[in-house]
Scaffold this active site. Structure first.
Site, PDB file in Angstrom:
ATOM      1  N   SER A  85      52.807  56.839  36.133  1.00 46.71           N
ATOM      2  CA  SER A  85      51.304  57.352  35.009  1.00 46.71           C
ATOM      3  C   SER A  85      50.502  58.175  36.359  1.00 46.71           C
ATOM      4  CB  SER A  85      50.787  56.417  34.564  1.00 46.71           C
ATOM      5  OG  SER A  85      49.769  57.283  33.791  1.00 46.71           O
ATOM      6  N   LYS A 134      50.017  50.355  37.284  1.00 49.64           N
ATOM      7  CA  LYS A 134      51.122  51.186  38.080  1.00 49.64           C
ATOM      8  C   LYS A 134      51.527  51.162  39.120  1.00 49.64           C
ATOM      9  CE  LYS A 134      53.076  51.893  33.645  1.00 49.64           C
ATOM     10  NZ  LYS A 134      54.020  51.215  33.656  1.00 49.64           N
ATOM     11  N   TYR A 147      44.945  49.652  33.112  1.00 46.98           N
ATOM     12  CA  TYR A 147      46.129  49.966  33.019  1.00 46.98           C
ATOM     13  C   TYR A 147      46.872  50.786  34.002  1.00 46.98           C
ATOM     14  CZ  TYR A 147      49.848  53.367  31.147  1.00 46.98           C
ATOM     15  OH  TYR A 147      50.666  54.108  31.515  1.00 46.98           O
TER      16      TYR A 147
END
Ligand code: UDP
Length: 322
Positions: free
Chosen positions: A117, A145, A141
């Protein structure tokens, strides 16, 4: 014939990629626990219902199939939720990736495509963002990643795992044939929320932040059509299988639209007024995110086909109306 294992292939981006893989003649097996994915999105591939948190499930999938490469889409994706429940994000996103990688290596599979991302970059110091921009994710989040990307680099060095980590900007739009589309529960993304508000399934469309340092005060994002994303995965897979070399590649368009610009276009396409409500900005939202797409074009020969904002909204609208 060997197959491509697609973890999370019943989800939004995964299912569009499965369709594209099948079109290109790949044999595909989907591995999904159907927690957010949908069985009806897996149309033309075998589905194994299994959980990435259960190593035995993954092991039996590798034992029962001849797998040549793995694409990993399965992950929790809500930035706002990741602030409230970081434990859930770190546990699920990291253990699922670690388990999958572990079982891949046990089975001798060394080609891996990862759904990463733009969140790995954190606050952009440069726009458009190139792949060598410093990595400084600030929400849990994005951290998950980032950590998986670090793990991949170590596994490459130690175990010769070859990977392409694809850093998505704003995935959007729906299958032009209307077979699949975006439907998260709860929905947090801008374009589906606009369409849900137009359809009366949401009272308002909240505009999060109207005092960003942008021309109209709302945040600018790089919206990329899900079929262009899907196509990039197939090209990445072909590249990896032909010449194994690990890479990090942005998937975006280098063009941005503000929240208000997206709303205006959606009103034109749907012929309806969006019931907007101005709200404070969400935690962690930055003013502008735009991808440099040079590397994807150069390395993968990738070409955008459906990422005009009108096409994105039209395909999404067709899907949502259905
Ligand atoms: N956004 C908004 N209302 C919504 C959903 C999103 O104003 O209901 C804004 C959000 O603050 C961001 C942009 O739209 O500036 C894109 O948000 P989205 O959640 O779709 O993707 P993100 O950029 O957060 O990954």
């Amino acid at each position: 014939m060997s197959k491509i294992l697609v973890a999370g292939g019943a989800g939004y981006i995964g299912s569009h990629t499965v369709k594209e893989l099948r079109k290109q003649g790949f044999d595909v097996v989907v591995f999904d626990n159907l927690s957010t994915g949908r069985r009806e999105f897996v149309r033309d591939a075998e589905l194994i219902v299994g959980d990435l948190e259960v190593k035995d499930d993954i092991r039996s999938a590798f034992k029962s199939q001849n797998i040549a490469a793995v694409l990993h889409f399965a992950s929790l994706i809500q930035v706002s939720e990741s602030y409230i429940h970081p434990r859930k994000y770190y546990t699920q996103n990291l253990t699922s990736s670690l388990n999958l990688l572990d079982e891949m290596l046990e089975a001798g599979v060394r080609n891996f495509i990862f759904s990463s991302s733009a969140a790995v970059y954190g606050i952009p110091k440069q726009i458009p963002i190139p792949e060598d921009h410093p990595l400084d994710p600030f929400n849990p989040y994005g951290q998950t990643k980032f950590f998986v990307e670090r793990i991949l680099q170590d596994y490459d060095r130690a175990y010769k795992l070859k990977f392409i980590s694809l850093r998505y900007f704003n995935a959007s739009g729906a299958d032009p044939d209307g077979e699949m589309g975006e439907c998260h529960d709860p929905e947090t993304h801008l374009i589906p929320n606009i369409l849900l508000s137009v359809l009366g399934r949401k009272e308002n469309l909240d505009i999060f932040g109207t005092d960003f340092p942008t021309p109209d005060g709302t945040a600018i994002r790089d919206y990329i059509h899900v079929t262009d994303l899907a196509n990039a995965h197939v090209l990445a897979l072909q590249k990896l299988m032909a010449s194994p070399r690990s890479e990090f590649i942005n998937l975006g368009t280098n063009r941005g639209y503000s929240v208000k610009e997206v709303i205006a276009r959606a009103e034109k396409i749907t012929g309806k007024k969006v019931p907007v409500r101005e709200m404070p900005k969400r935690e962690g939202d930055v003013p502008v995110l735009l991808a440099s797409k040079d590397k994807a074009e150069r390395l993968l020969g990738w070409k955008l086909r459906n990422s005009e904002i009108e096409t994105i909204i039209e395909t999404a609208w067709r899907w949502h109306r259905k």
